[in-house]
Design a protein around this motif. Structure first.
Motif, PDB file in Angstrom:
ATOM      1  N   ASN A  21     -14.072 -21.952 -37.501  1.00  0.00           N
ATOM      2  CA  ASN A  21     -14.098 -22.376 -38.733  1.00  0.00           C
ATOM      3  C   ASN A  21     -14.504 -22.755 -39.598  1.00  0.00           C
ATOM      4  OD1 ASN A  21     -11.073 -21.543 -38.095  1.00  0.00           O
ATOM      5  ND2 ASN A  21     -10.945 -23.243 -36.940  1.00  0.00           N
ATOM      6  N   ARG A  25     -18.273 -24.347 -44.383  1.00  0.00           N
ATOM      7  CA  ARG A  25     -18.181 -25.224 -44.991  1.00  0.00           C
ATOM      8  C   ARG A  25     -19.359 -26.682 -44.761  1.00  0.00           C
ATOM      9  NH1 ARG A  25     -12.015 -25.463 -43.862  1.00  0.00           N
ATOM     10  NH2 ARG A  25     -12.943 -24.164 -41.620  1.00  0.00           N
ATOM     11  N   TYR A 148     -17.543 -17.121 -45.099  1.00  0.00           N
ATOM     12  CA  TYR A 148     -16.318 -17.917 -45.620  1.00  0.00           C
ATOM     13  C   TYR A 148     -15.914 -18.052 -46.937  1.00  0.00           C
ATOM     14  CZ  TYR A 148     -14.395 -22.640 -47.002  1.00  0.00           C
ATOM     15  OH  TYR A 148     -13.340 -23.679 -47.474  1.00  0.00           O
ATOM     16  N   ASP A 150     -13.998 -19.411 -50.390  1.00  0.00           N
ATOM     17  CA  ASP A 150     -13.581 -20.917 -50.738  1.00  0.00           C
ATOM     18  C   ASP A 150     -11.496 -20.359 -51.297  1.00  0.00           C
ATOM     19  OD1 ASP A 150     -11.893 -22.858 -51.906  1.00  0.00           O
ATOM     20  OD2 ASP A 150     -13.809 -23.625 -52.476  1.00  0.00           O
ATOM     21  N   VAL A 177     -13.408 -16.855 -42.319  1.00  0.00           N
ATOM     22  CA  VAL A 177     -12.284 -17.596 -42.906  1.00  0.00           C
ATOM     23  C   VAL A 177     -12.123 -17.937 -43.707  1.00  0.00           C
ATOM     24  CG1 VAL A 177     -11.847 -20.111 -43.476  1.00  0.00           C
ATOM     25  CG2 VAL A 177     -13.787 -19.441 -41.596  1.00  0.00           C
ATOM     26  N   ASP A 179     -10.122 -19.213 -47.214  1.00  0.00           N
ATOM     27  CA  ASP A 179      -9.416 -20.836 -46.520  1.00  0.00           C
ATOM     28  C   ASP A 179      -8.679 -21.045 -47.888  1.00  0.00           C
ATOM     29  OD1 ASP A 179      -8.904 -23.229 -46.375  1.00  0.00           O
ATOM     30  OD2 ASP A 179     -11.097 -23.875 -45.944  1.00  0.00           O
ATOM     31  N   TYR A 207      -6.294 -18.199 -44.141  1.00  0.00           N
ATOM     32  CA  TYR A 207      -4.985 -19.298 -44.337  1.00  0.00           C
ATOM     33  C   TYR A 207      -4.975 -18.854 -45.612  1.00  0.00           C
ATOM     34  CZ  TYR A 207      -7.683 -21.556 -40.085  1.00  0.00           C
ATOM     35  OH  TYR A 207      -8.253 -22.371 -39.751  1.00  0.00           O
TER      36      TYR A 207
END
Length: 297
Positions: A21, A25, A148, A150, A177, A179, A207
């Protein structure tokens, strides 16, 4: 599942065994790729037909910088209607990736991998991913590993926040991820309309604040064939996470068909199955969604 092995004919190297996860980050990155290239690099080449060939991270950054800075719309249209060919594996770990705002034109990945992308909008906007919006063409045979995104925006996905009137073939995202909290989040795309996803898969985490799906969040008038989803997902609600079913596509799906697809329910640890349709959508929906040969484990 019939012919499910064709999904894995895509070149995957290196492989990832687990989802982390905090993969990108946890790394402090302050500069953006588009700010770190000041001239056309050797890893960027335009052939005699005007098509673009990318060999390095710097070459990819130069492409993004050119698209970002070209305010002349007529020139921009001529530029982005050219096809792009990825000619090598590309590691984006050194700097932040600001999404390419809007793209018309085919992308051929040639089986290569874009790894360690940390996508974050540099200057406002509402969408996050490799592209903000991809429209009207084809993305073929490209993989993303350890991305990842954002997603503190309206829409977010590894390949694009929004995909319209396009075809995505033989493409995937592993160890991603997405996020939030974003309104729509998906492993490949936050939102898709009038598009085809063929031989695609996602393994990672999504998410989102409202509509999320393993492959696509909001999905309208799309076709999914021979696709796979293995996603751990949660919704953000009042600054907390609540578990909910993780399927291929979200409850915001309509007029869409999914054939010969697979969802790894054991992996995603489904505890809210009563809110699903065939364990494919994240929640129930009254709109028509057609599933043929869709399996879940």
């Amino acid at each position: 599942i019939e012919n499910i092995d064709t999904i894995y004919e895509i070149r995957i190297q290196p492989t990832c065994d687990t989802v982390h996860n905090n993969y990108v980050r946890s790394t402090v990155i302050n500069k953006y790729w588009i700010d770190c290239v000041t001239r056309e690099p050797d890893g960027y080449h335009i052939d005699s037909q005007g098509n673009i060939h990318i060999y390095t991270a710097e070459g990819l950054a130069w492409l993004a910088k050119t698209a970002e800075n070209d305010a002349d719309w007529s020139k921009y249209i001529q530029y982005i209607e050219k096809d792009v060919f990825i000619e090598n594996d590309i590691d984006l770990s050194r700097h932040l990736w600001s999404p390419i705002g809007y793209w018309l034109g085919n992308w051929e990945g040639n089986g290569y991998i874009i790894s360690n992308m940390h996508a974050k909008r540099k200057s406002g906007g509402y969408d996050s991913g490799f592209f903000s919006e991809f429209s009207g063409d084809t993305i073929n045979n490209i993989g993303f590993i350890n991305s990842y995104v954002d997603g503190r925006a309206d829409k977010s996905g590894t390949i694009a926040a929004s995909i319209s009137s396009s075809t995505i073939i033989n493409s995937y995202s592993i160890n991603c991820v997405i996020d939030g909290p974003s309104t729509f989040g998906g492993g490949l795309a936050g939102m898709a309309g009038n598009s085809h996803f063929i031989n695609c898969f996602v393994i990672g985490n999504v998410y989102a604040g409202y509509g999320m799906g393993g492959l696509v969040g909001d999905c309208n008038a799309c076709v999914l064939h021979n696709c796979y989803s293995s996603i751990q997902s949660s919704k953000y609600f009042n600054n907390s996470e609540i578990g909910i079913l993780r399927g291929l596509i979200s409850a915001e799906t309509r007029n869409t068909s999914a054939t010969n697809c697979f969802v790894d329910i054991d992996y995603v640890k489904d505890t809210w199955s009563k809110y699903s349709i065939g364990k494919i959508c994240t929640e129930n929906t009254t709109e028509k969604v057609y599933f043929f040969g869709v399996l879940y484990h």
